[in-house]
Design a protein around this motif. Sequence first.
Motif, PDB file in Angstrom:
ATOM      1  N   CYS A  36       0.848  -1.197   0.000  1.00 17.92           N
ATOM      2  CA  CYS A  36       0.000   0.000   0.000  1.00 17.92           C
ATOM      3  C   CYS A  36       0.879   1.241   0.000  1.00 17.92           C
ATOM      4  O   CYS A  36       1.743   1.405   0.868  1.00 17.92           O
ATOM      5  CB  CYS A  36      -0.914   0.007   1.220  1.00 17.92           C
ATOM      6  N   THR A  37       0.657   2.126  -0.974  1.00 19.42           N
ATOM      7  CA  THR A  37       1.468   3.347  -1.076  1.00 19.42           C
ATOM      8  C   THR A  37       0.816   4.530  -0.378  1.00 19.42           C
ATOM      9  O   THR A  37       1.483   5.523  -0.070  1.00 19.42           O
ATOM     10  CB  THR A  37       1.695   3.709  -2.552  1.00 19.42           C
ATOM     11  N   GLY A  38      -0.471   4.453  -0.134  1.00 19.23           N
ATOM     12  CA  GLY A  38      -1.201   5.541   0.513  1.00 19.23           C
ATOM     13  C   GLY A  38      -2.687   5.245   0.473  1.00 19.23           C
ATOM     14  O   GLY A  38      -3.154   4.425  -0.324  1.00 19.23           O
ATOM     15  N   ILE A  39      -3.444   5.916   1.348  1.00 17.83           N
ATOM     16  CA  ILE A  39      -4.875   5.655   1.485  1.00 17.83           C
ATOM     17  C   ILE A  39      -5.650   6.946   1.294  1.00 17.83           C
ATOM     18  O   ILE A  39      -5.307   7.980   1.893  1.00 17.83           O
ATOM     19  CB  ILE A  39      -5.198   5.080   2.878  1.00 17.83           C
ATOM     20  N   LEU A  40      -6.689   6.891   0.481  1.00 13.28           N
ATOM     21  CA  LEU A  40      -7.559   8.042   0.265  1.00 13.28           C
ATOM     22  C   LEU A  40      -8.969   7.677   0.738  1.00 13.28           C
ATOM     23  O   LEU A  40      -9.572   6.730   0.220  1.00 13.28           O
ATOM     24  CB  LEU A  40      -7.579   8.426  -1.214  1.00 13.28           C
ATOM     25  N   CYS A  41      -9.480   8.407   1.711  1.00 13.98           N
ATOM     26  CA  CYS A  41     -10.804   8.127   2.277  1.00 13.98           C
ATOM     27  C   CYS A  41     -11.855   8.995   1.605  1.00 13.98           C
ATOM     28  O   CYS A  41     -11.649  10.200   1.398  1.00 13.98           O
ATOM     29  CB  CYS A  41     -10.808   8.411   3.780  1.00 13.98           C
ATOM     30  N   CYS A  58      -1.869   7.365  -3.953  1.00 15.72           N
ATOM     31  CA  CYS A  58      -2.591   6.490  -3.026  1.00 15.72           C
ATOM     32  C   CYS A  58      -3.186   5.340  -3.838  1.00 15.72           C
ATOM     33  O   CYS A  58      -4.084   5.569  -4.656  1.00 15.72           O
ATOM     34  CB  CYS A  58      -3.712   7.246  -2.322  1.00 15.72           C
ATOM     35  N   ASN A  59      -2.702   4.137  -3.621  1.00 16.16           N
ATOM     36  CA  ASN A  59      -3.237   3.020  -4.412  1.00 16.16           C
ATOM     37  C   ASN A  59      -4.358   2.277  -3.696  1.00 16.16           C
ATOM     38  O   ASN A  59      -4.773   1.211  -4.137  1.00 16.16           O
ATOM     39  CB  ASN A  59      -2.127   2.053  -4.819  1.00 16.16           C
ATOM     40  N   LEU A  60      -4.860   2.848  -2.601  1.00 13.72           N
ATOM     41  CA  LEU A  60      -6.028   2.293  -1.920  1.00 13.72           C
ATOM     42  C   LEU A  60      -7.044   3.400  -1.652  1.00 13.72           C
ATOM     43  O   LEU A  60      -6.736   4.393  -0.983  1.00 13.72           O
ATOM     44  CB  LEU A  60      -5.637   1.631  -0.595  1.00 13.72           C
ATOM     45  N   VAL A  61      -8.239   3.228  -2.208  1.00 16.69           N
ATOM     46  CA  VAL A  61      -9.354   4.134  -1.942  1.00 16.69           C
ATOM     47  C   VAL A  61     -10.307   3.423  -0.990  1.00 16.69           C
ATOM     48  O   VAL A  61     -10.815   2.342  -1.303  1.00 16.69           O
ATOM     49  CB  VAL A  61     -10.094   4.513  -3.245  1.00 16.69           C
ATOM     50  N   VAL A  62     -10.524   4.021   0.178  1.00 11.47           N
ATOM     51  CA  VAL A  62     -11.471   3.475   1.145  1.00 11.47           C
ATOM     52  C   VAL A  62     -12.735   4.309   1.066  1.00 11.47           C
ATOM     53  O   VAL A  62     -12.735   5.501   1.400  1.00 11.47           O
ATOM     54  CB  VAL A  62     -10.898   3.487   2.576  1.00 11.47           C
ATOM     55  N   VAL A 351      -2.422   8.790   5.095  1.00 11.17           N
ATOM     56  CA  VAL A 351      -3.871   8.596   5.123  1.00 11.17           C
ATOM     57  C   VAL A 351      -4.500   9.952   4.842  1.00 11.17           C
ATOM     58  O   VAL A 351      -4.367  10.886   5.638  1.00 11.17           O
ATOM     59  CB  VAL A 351      -4.357   8.057   6.485  1.00 11.17           C
ATOM     60  N   LEU A 352      -5.186  10.069   3.703  1.00 12.85           N
ATOM     61  CA  LEU A 352      -5.709  11.355   3.250  1.00 12.85           C
ATOM     62  C   LEU A 352      -7.227  11.344   3.151  1.00 12.85           C
ATOM     63  O   LEU A 352      -7.843  10.290   3.016  1.00 12.85           O
ATOM     64  CB  LEU A 352      -5.113  11.705   1.881  1.00 12.85           C
TER      65      LEU A 352
END
Length: 364
Positions: A36-41, A58-62, A351-352
């Motif tokens: 995981c390179t970063g998280i976008l909420c 960010c390669n993960l979108v939550v 975490v953004l």
Amino acid sequence: MTIRSVTDILETIAPPALQESYDNAGLLTGQQNWPCTGILCCLDAIEAVVDEAIEKNCNLVVAHHPIVFSGLKRINGKNYVERTLIRAIKHDIAIYAIHTNLDNVLHGVNGKIAEKLGLINLRILAPKERQLEKLYFFVPTEHADKVMTAIFTAGGGEIGNYRECSFSTTGKGSFLPGNNARPFTGEIGRRHEAEELKIEILYPSYLRNKILATLRENHPYEEVAYETIALNNLHQELGAGITGELPEALEESVFLQKLQAVFQLSALRHTALLGKKIRQVSICGGAGSFLTKAAINSGSDAYVTSDIKYHEFFDADGQLLLADIGHHESEQFTIELLHHILQEKIPNFAVLKTAVNTNPVHYL
């Protein structure tokens, strides 16, 4: 840090088993073993949000809402759902949805709304049935504390504000080990009797496998004697909506002004004022007309939700103030909730919160 590392954190807060049968929460694109390179909420994982994730590495979108809600027969970019998926897959963006499972926990979507309104003495508005099970097991007295402690650590024995709850009775167990047995105590071919405790512990049904694995791992016997029983009891910390109280009762007009200010509303639909003060308030983020009767039965003075249809406003029946604040508006703080959960668990990681306003509804 892998995608699984992040989703495991989220699923500890809102287990996937708590989502409604019609829902599609979980990992929708991407793979669990990806770094995981970063998280976008966000609230809605639409194409603009995926573009934002690409730009911010960010390669993960939550997301709260699943971009894929029903079956897809083809993906050729004809609508926003297909375009979003194509964009995410092309750029190796994982999309994870945490939807009704986050709605159904006390400190989830509705708990965040209650916090913003300053409500106290919170409780689930419509607790779920058949979410609890009871474990009975038999253990030598001298090993009981070790086994119980392990089960408590795994999540068993929690009832409301109480932890490590159990009940035990003393008795005498007997067994005769067969030729291939490896008894912890006693001898092969001879019946053995031992002082044992019968212990009873409640646990949420979604923890069944974890609880039983913990029991077997920590129990001294080769063959563990146990039973599990499904209960019809309501789980007071799982279910739809929340009811709470304002620290001080407010006039109806003042309460509506509070809603406008907290949720930054340019429009607010509500039923006629009843000429009474508002103290107890029920809330449900998103479409919540199905809980109007529950809000009335709870004794609430007001019910705050969204997506109320014309005829559904009549269901208030002069018994409470029913307010529709808009779907996106009611759930907007879920982004803040997700960001807080993840930042608290992984403070030194990117975490953004999305900067994209995904509300499809606009007002003049």
